[in-house]
Design an enzyme around this catalytic site. Structure first.
Site, short mmCIF file in Angstrom:
data_model
loop_
_atom_site.label_atom_id
_atom_site.label_comp_id
_atom_site.label_asym_id
_atom_site.label_seq_id
_atom_site.Cartn_x
_atom_site.Cartn_y
_atom_site.Cartn_z
N LYS A 1 32.62 49.33 0.98
CA LYS A 1 31.84 48.56 2.11
C LYS A 1 31.24 47.17 1.85
O LYS A 1 31.04 46.91 0.36
CB LYS A 1 29.89 48.58 2.16
CG LYS A 1 29.21 48.12 3.61
CD LYS A 1 28.41 48.72 4.18
CE LYS A 1 27.21 48.67 5.12
NZ LYS A 1 27.31 47.15 5.29
N THR B 1 31.72 37.71 27.55
CA THR B 1 30.70 36.93 28.12
C THR B 1 29.49 38.14 28.13
O THR B 1 29.81 39.09 28.33
CB THR B 1 30.45 36.51 29.38
OG1 THR B 1 31.51 37.05 30.18
CG2 THR B 1 32.15 35.15 29.00
N SER C 1 27.51 47.06 -1.52
CA SER C 1 26.83 48.27 -1.13
C SER C 1 26.13 49.15 -2.59
O SER C 1 26.97 48.62 -3.09
CB SER C 1 26.88 49.30 0.19
OG SER C 1 25.80 50.29 0.24
N SER C 2 24.62 49.48 -3.15
CA SER C 2 25.19 50.16 -4.39
C SER C 2 25.30 51.60 -3.63
O SER C 2 25.08 52.05 -4.76
CB SER C 2 23.25 49.98 -4.07
OG SER C 2 22.60 50.45 -3.78
N SER D 1 0.85 -1.56 -0.20
CA SER D 1 0.11 -0.21 0.00
C SER D 1 0.56 1.39 -0.23
O SER D 1 2.26 1.51 0.13
CB SER D 1 -0.23 0.37 1.13
OG SER D 1 -1.22 1.34 1.60
N THR D 2 0.22 2.46 -0.67
CA THR D 2 0.65 4.01 0.32
C THR D 2 1.17 3.87 0.79
O THR D 2 2.54 3.97 2.02
CB THR D 2 0.05 4.49 -0.56
OG1 THR D 2 0.27 5.20 -1.91
CG2 THR D 2 0.99 6.19 0.45
N ASN D 3 0.11 3.45 2.18
CA ASN D 3 0.39 3.26 4.10
C ASN D 3 2.22 2.44 4.03
O ASN D 3 2.17 2.20 5.12
CB ASN D 3 -0.35 2.92 4.34
CG ASN D 3 -1.42 4.10 4.09
OD1 ASN D 3 -0.89 5.07 2.77
ND2 ASN D 3 -2.70 3.63 4.49
#
Length: 465
Positions: free
Chosen positions: A323, A186, A317-318, A139-141
């Site tokens: 950057k 920390t 960056s555009s 079965s599929t199952n």
């Protein structure tokens, strides 16, 4: 040009050269959902073919399938495993029907290829039927979840290999940076000195733990429910089929598959998927945390921590000239977010099971297979395009240690916590160094202080003598 096939709902045109059939065609038309096709997960396709191979061997051994049909089905399965028909699995990974469309897709492809092998035409199912022969005693199952488990096991093996490569990249940096002194932190505040080598070796160590977790959790997939058929009672399967089919699948794949002791329980239970997905999530959380660290440690370059340099991969960056952004850790973070989200999908899909079946296995399968694929690709990218090319700003790291108030922690065993706190506060308020303040207050001799505040002496356990 098409051929006409029919099923419960009537006639339907199928492309004449397609190895799939009417039920696959219906799934193509019904499920325009994710756009991700079954063919995009070749390990899953292979898993389906292996299961059908084992079923054919078992049916033949039990006298249910003649040798000619068995041989043709197995040859077709082997060809699918070799990748020859990958494009014949065009259905969406997310589908209704508890995986029936997927199961019928493999049944139809194997049936039509077996027909060709035996000298017949596609669609002449009276000689080799997707249901009566390829799907015999199944079965599929039971066939679908068994295929998922086999695919997950093999994908997990590959995933661990990718993980090992990433671990090795971190370990190499641990060796390369073993002499680079830096300040540990920390809560984003200066703590005590360490080496950058210790930091990167810790990344390797925490990821190495995940190899055992993944292996242990994937071992649950070796218990399968072949022979359960529809709900676990074994209706339409011959006595002894379940045990023999598991043995045959183990023999074919070289993997230790066993038949579940309770097939009704095994047919509806998805607990193995839940615990394996949790291992993927745990690993993703660790990797994402490491990527957060890498972005912090490389922040700047002039106005951040600037302890390490990540390989520049693209303009950042555009609008801001010069950057360069930490794009590889960023994309890995996003991979991890997706994996964490997929784990919730697996959880909800597993919870949605009802009575003797969980019909949500398709989205559960998609989530797990996608997570493994994303992690494998992401870890390779992180290792080769980021970790391997990291360099350390050694002089800057050492300078920050020598000017840090955090080194006052090393004075606790010698001048006490109260005096150490007083010195730290005064250093912060006046800008004076910890070293000079200790001498001003006559708390220690210069010789003793030099020995205590030698940064290299603060990298491991040290007791007052």
């Amino acid at each position: 040009m098409d051929r006409i096939e029919n099923d419960l709902l009537g006639d339907l045109n199928v492309p004449i050269n397609a190895y799939y059939g009417v039920q696959t065609q219906r799934a193509i038309e019904n499920f325009h959902i994710s756009g991700v096709k079954l063919s995009q997960f070749p390990e899953f396709v292979k898993g389906l073919a292996y299961v059908k191979w084992a079923a054919a061997e078992t049916n033949f051994a039990l006298g249910l399938l003649d040798e000619k049909l068995k041989n043709a089905i197995i040859q077709a399965a082997k060809e699918v495993i070799a990748g020859q028909f990958n494009d014949e699995f065009p259905i969406d990974m997310i589908q209704g029907g508890a995986g029936t469309s997927t199961n019928m897709n493999i049944n139809e492809v194997l049936a039509n290829r077996a027909l060709e092998i035996m000298g017949y035409q596609k669609g002449e199912y009276q000689y080799c039927s997707p249901n009566d022969h390829v799907n015999l005693s199944q079965s599929t199952n039971d066939a679908y979840p068994t295929s998922i488990k086999l695919a997950a096991i093999n994908s997990n093996i590959q995933l661990i290999e990718h993980l090992k490569k990433l671990i090795l990249s971190f370990r190499r940096k641990g060796v390369e940076f073993k002499h680079v002194l830096k300040m540990g932190r920390t809560q984003l505040q200066d703590a005590v000195p360490m080496t950058m080598g210790q930091e990167f070796e810790a990344y390797a160590a925490t990821l190495e733990e995940e190899i055992d977790r993944l292996s242990q959790n994937s071992a649950l997939f070796f218990e399968i429910n072949m022979g359960a058929t529809a709900i676990g009672t074994g209706l339409n399967a011959a006595p002894g089929y379940a045990k023999l089919c598991a043995e045959n699948l183990a023999k074919i794949t070289g993997l230790p598959f066993v038949s579940a002791p309770n097939l009704i329980e095994a047919t509806s239970d998805t607990g193995s998927y839940v615990i394996y997905s949790s291992a993927l999530k745990r690993m993703a959380i660790k990797i994402s945390k490491i990527c957060n660290d890498l972005r912090l440690l490389s922040s700047g370059p002039r106005c951040g921590l600037n302890e390490i340099n990540l390989p520049p991969m693209q303009p950042g960056s555009s609008i801001m000239p010069g950057k360069v952004n930490p794009v590889i850790p960023e994309v890995m973070n996003q991979v991890c977010f997706r994996v964490i989200g997929n784990d919730l999908t697996v959880t909800m899909a597993a919870e949605a099971g009802q009575l003797q079946l969980n019909v949500m296995e398709p989205v559960l399968t998609y989530a797990i297979m996608e997570s493994m694929a994303l992690l494998s690709n992401g870890m390779d990218t992180l290792a080769t395009k980021c970790i391997d090319g990291i360099t350390a700003n050694e002089a800057h790291c050492r300078d920050m240690v020598l000017h840090s108030i955090g080194i006052v922690t090393a004075l606790n065993p010698y001048i006490g916590y109260k005096n150490s706190t007083k010195i730290a506060k005064e250093a912060l308020e006046t800008g004076k160094s910890v070293y000079n303040l200790v001498l001003e207050h006559n708390l220690l001799s210069k010789e003793k202080l030099d020995d205590i505040l030698n940064p290299e002496n603060m990298l491991g356990p040290k007791m007052e003598k």
